[in-house]
Scaffold this motif. Sequence first.
Motif, mmCIF file in Angstrom:
data_model
loop_
_atom_site.group_PDB
_atom_site.id
_atom_site.type_symbol
_atom_site.label_atom_id
_atom_site.label_comp_id
_atom_site.label_asym_id
_atom_site.label_seq_id
_atom_site.Cartn_x
_atom_site.Cartn_y
_atom_site.Cartn_z
ATOM 1 N N LEU A 1 0.821 6.749 10.962
ATOM 2 C CA LEU A 1 1.644 5.650 11.523
ATOM 3 C C LEU A 1 0.619 4.719 12.369
ATOM 4 O O LEU A 1 0.826 3.340 12.098
ATOM 5 N N LEU A 2 -0.433 5.032 12.857
ATOM 6 C CA LEU A 2 -1.241 4.142 13.662
ATOM 7 C C LEU A 2 -2.024 3.258 12.531
ATOM 8 O O LEU A 2 -1.999 2.338 12.902
ATOM 9 N N SER A 3 -2.608 3.880 11.618
ATOM 10 C CA SER A 3 -3.402 3.301 10.631
ATOM 11 C C SER A 3 -2.578 2.641 9.902
ATOM 12 O O SER A 3 -3.208 1.194 9.719
ATOM 13 N N THR A 4 -1.659 2.790 9.591
ATOM 14 C CA THR A 4 -0.511 1.749 8.690
ATOM 15 C C THR A 4 -0.186 0.569 9.626
ATOM 16 O O THR A 4 -0.310 -0.654 9.047
ATOM 17 N N ALA A 5 -0.051 0.726 10.862
ATOM 18 C CA ALA A 5 0.253 -0.302 11.851
ATOM 19 C C ALA A 5 -0.771 -1.243 11.808
ATOM 20 O O ALA A 5 -0.664 -2.555 11.860
ATOM 21 N N LEU A 6 -2.149 -0.627 11.956
ATOM 22 C CA LEU A 6 -3.231 -1.538 12.160
ATOM 23 C C LEU A 6 -3.517 -2.430 10.943
ATOM 24 O O LEU A 6 -4.021 -3.506 10.751
ATOM 25 N N LEU A 7 -3.083 -1.671 9.631
ATOM 26 C CA LEU A 7 -3.422 -2.324 8.386
ATOM 27 C C LEU A 7 -2.515 -3.583 8.359
ATOM 28 O O LEU A 7 -2.905 -4.565 7.703
ATOM 29 N N TRP A 8 -1.298 -3.307 8.830
ATOM 30 C CA TRP A 8 -0.179 -4.461 8.743
ATOM 31 C C TRP A 8 -0.755 -5.837 9.755
ATOM 32 O O TRP A 8 -0.768 -6.911 9.342
ATOM 33 N N LYS A 9 -1.125 -5.254 10.975
ATOM 34 C CA LYS A 9 -1.736 -6.044 11.964
ATOM 35 C C LYS A 9 -2.727 -7.002 11.395
ATOM 36 O O LYS A 9 -2.992 -8.201 11.544
ATOM 37 N N LEU A 10 -3.732 -6.182 10.703
ATOM 38 C CA LEU A 10 -4.970 -6.931 10.117
ATOM 39 C C LEU A 10 -4.784 -7.735 9.083
ATOM 40 O O LEU A 10 -5.591 -8.817 8.749
ATOM 41 N N THR A 11 -3.819 -7.366 8.053
ATOM 42 C CA THR A 11 -3.960 -7.742 6.893
ATOM 43 C C THR A 11 -2.454 -8.930 6.878
ATOM 44 O O THR A 11 -2.537 -9.633 5.934
ATOM 45 N N GLY A 12 -1.502 -8.563 7.607
ATOM 46 C CA GLY A 12 -0.448 -9.184 7.749
ATOM 47 C C GLY A 12 0.624 -8.832 6.520
ATOM 48 O O GLY A 12 1.714 -9.618 6.316
ATOM 49 N N LYS A 13 0.342 -7.596 5.795
ATOM 50 C CA LYS A 13 1.294 -7.277 4.888
ATOM 51 C C LYS A 13 1.058 -5.862 4.803
ATOM 52 O O LYS A 13 -0.242 -5.125 4.900
ATOM 53 N N LEU A 14 2.048 -5.199 4.161
ATOM 54 C CA LEU A 14 2.223 -3.715 3.470
ATOM 55 C C LEU A 14 2.675 -3.646 2.152
ATOM 56 O O LEU A 14 3.833 -4.161 1.994
ATOM 57 N N SER A 15 1.996 -2.854 1.306
ATOM 58 C CA SER A 15 2.791 -2.719 0.286
ATOM 59 C C SER A 15 3.799 -1.786 0.258
ATOM 60 O O SER A 15 4.135 -0.988 1.158
#
Length: 209
Positions: free
Chosen positions: A59-73
């Motif tokens: 969950l933390l790594s997914t949240a960081l991906l969202w914060k850094l990229t601005g999107k999630l697939s």
Amino acid sequence: MAETNSRKISPLVKTGLELGPVVLFFIAYVLVKNRTFDIGGRSYEGFILVTAGFVPLVLLSTALLWKLTGKLSKMQLVTAVLITVFGGLSVWLNDDRFFKMKPTLIYLLFGGALGIGLLRGESWLQSVMEGAMAMKHEGWMILTRRLCVFFLALAALNEIIWRTQSTDTWVYFKTFGLTIAVFLFFMTQGKVLQTYALEEEDKTPDEAG
């Protein structure tokens, strides 16, 4: 999560956030797999304890991906939800079977979704990955059919492994086997990507940049 808000990040950072939790899960499992832990009057095997740590890490790594990229697939979101649900069930019920069947459900969902799109004459893979690869519709349909079969095969294989083999074997399969299988699949699709690649004059203005 809209595409207009997406930002590019270093491929190494992206890979680290996506694969880091899996690597840490494997390392932690190797360290504690033969131990049991008494917590709150209940005895937990090392696998369950590692699973309990893996869920918030994902969950933390997914949240960081969202914060850094601005999107999630959609794939990332579904994976995070299933890991949370089935990892949580394994810890709550102290039963490793729920976490082990999680890859089966993930691949069934992805394979099933692609299959539904194919029945409608559509490539849902194209709608997800078109921004990463420029390819003719025929190529997307071929790649989608192959990936659909591949995902369903992985679902069946995971069921066979976790139901017939030891936890050690399943962890190695989950950490290395599935990762290598996905990598090899896309490595072997080079001919399709090359044959159906769009030429510069065929690209839309957005695809051409």
